[in-house]
Structure formats: C-alpha cells, structure tokens
Design a protein around this motif. Structure first.
Motif, PDB file in Angstrom:
ATOM      1  N   THR A  82       0.860  -1.181   0.000  1.00 23.25           N
ATOM      2  CA  THR A  82       0.000   0.000   0.000  1.00 23.25           C
ATOM      3  C   THR A  82       0.896   1.231   0.000  1.00 23.25           C
ATOM      4  OG1 THR A  82      -0.064   0.183   2.402  1.00 23.25           O
ATOM      5  CG2 THR A  82      -1.747  -1.219   1.361  1.00 23.25           C
ATOM      6  N   GLU A  84       1.023   3.715   2.000  1.00 20.18           N
ATOM      7  CA  GLU A  84       1.541   4.009   3.337  1.00 20.18           C
ATOM      8  C   GLU A  84       2.707   3.092   3.690  1.00 20.18           C
ATOM      9  OE1 GLU A  84       0.110   4.355   7.989  1.00 20.18           O
ATOM     10  OE2 GLU A  84      -1.260   3.497   6.509  1.00 20.18           O
ATOM     11  N   GLU A  85       2.556   1.791   3.443  1.00 23.90           N
ATOM     12  CA  GLU A  85       3.627   0.844   3.744  1.00 23.90           C
ATOM     13  C   GLU A  85       4.866   1.125   2.906  1.00 23.90           C
ATOM     14  OE1 GLU A  85       1.559  -2.750   2.855  1.00 23.90           O
ATOM     15  OE2 GLU A  85       0.846  -3.039   4.898  1.00 23.90           O
ATOM     16  N   PRO A 105      -2.660   7.729   6.110  1.00 26.50           N
ATOM     17  CA  PRO A 105      -3.337   7.343   4.867  1.00 26.50           C
ATOM     18  C   PRO A 105      -4.422   8.352   4.517  1.00 26.50           C
ATOM     19  CG  PRO A 105      -3.922   5.848   6.661  1.00 26.50           C
ATOM     20  CD  PRO A 105      -2.916   6.796   7.201  1.00 26.50           C
ATOM     21  N   GLU A 113      -6.243   5.221  -3.273  1.00 26.29           N
ATOM     22  CA  GLU A 113      -5.718   5.480  -1.938  1.00 26.29           C
ATOM     23  C   GLU A 113      -4.337   6.111  -2.046  1.00 26.29           C
ATOM     24  OE1 GLU A 113      -3.708   1.329  -0.556  1.00 26.29           O
ATOM     25  OE2 GLU A 113      -5.879   1.460  -0.391  1.00 26.29           O
TER      26      GLU A 113
END
Length: 165
Positions: A82, A84-85, A105, A113
């Motif tokens: 993702t 964020e990761e 996020p 996203e």
C-alpha cells in the motif's frame, strides 16, 4: 594658378560621372538591402523547418519515455505494498524517520488510496532521493506538493505532499 579645391572626391568629377556614381551607390544599396532581406527570409524558413522537424522527433520520443517510466515504475520492489507501507519502507531505507512529522493514509480519489506525508528539515538532495524512490520503487506520484523553507534553518526545506498511484 591654384588648383581647384574639392570638398569630396566626386565634386571635381564631370557631372555625368557623378550621376553614374550615385546611380551605382543607389543600386548597390538596394541590392544589399534585397540580399539581406532574402537571406533573412531563407534563414527563418530554414529555422521554421528545423523547428518542425524537432517537434516531430519530440512527438515520437515522448510516448517511448512515458512507456519506459511506466515500465520502470512497475518493476519497483514496493509496488505491491500500500502507499503508506511503501512510504514507511522508503523512510526506513533512507533513514528519514526523524524528519517525518506526520504520515497518514488518505484518499486522493474515490478509488485511489494515497498517503499524506510531512517532512521537516530536509536538504534538497534528501528530498529528491526520497521522491525518486517513491516514483521508481513504489510507483507513487505526488498530486499534491507544497515545499516551504524551514523556519529554523533557511537552508533546509519542509515538504507536505500526498503520494498516490
């Protein structure tokens, strides 16, 4: 007998020779102006053709560059994570965790996203390396980007950005 004093060399010439000189001067000046005009016209025409050829070549290269950047982004090691990761991994790899003021996020669009990041006190090199990793390793783009000068140290930058695919 004193010689006749001539103010200009042609004033002592016979009137027919003077007339012929001024006709040649007039024709020479007109010819020179014509040559300059024709030369300028040919030069600008050649430049116009060269610009058109460069535009055509550019239009052939742009899709290739886009395809290369897309393929390079798809080969990144963080593409499957993702946003964020992926950003957290980049911050870890670049040792930028101390500079991260916030990371959360967010939604860029209804189906897209992203991650909102604020980094404080970065050098320009640190920022460009971070952005390059975000683009190449995680295939992230920055639809929102605000760069300001750090109030405590004017040589450093604060950045607030949103990264998304």
């Amino acid at each position: 007998m004193a010689g006749k004093h001539c103010t200009y060399p042609w004033t002592c010439w016979p009137p027919a020779s003077q007339q012929r000189l001024f006709k040649f001067l007039l024709l020479g000046t007109a010819g020179l102006i014509f040559a300059v005009f024709v030369g300028a016209t040919l030069f600008t025409g050649a430049l116009t053709q060269e610009i058109a050829a460069e535009k055509e070549q550019y239009s052939l290269v742009v899709p290739l560059v886009r395809e290369i950047t897309t393929l390079r982004a798809a080969q990144g090691d963080l593409v499957r994570l993702t946003p964020e990761e992926a950003v957290r991994r980049i911050l870890d790899d670049r040792s930028l965790n101390d500079y991260a003021a916030s990371l959360r996020p967010t939604r860029v669009a209804e189906d897209q996203e992203g991650v909102e990041v604020t980094l404080n006190g970065l050098t320009l090199i640190m920022l460009t390396d971070f952005l390059q990793d975000a683009r190449e390793r995680a295939s992230l783009q920055a639809p929102e980007f605000v760069l300001t000068r750090n109030p405590e140290e004017p040589r450093l930058a604060d950045v607030h950005l949103v990264l998304a695919r």
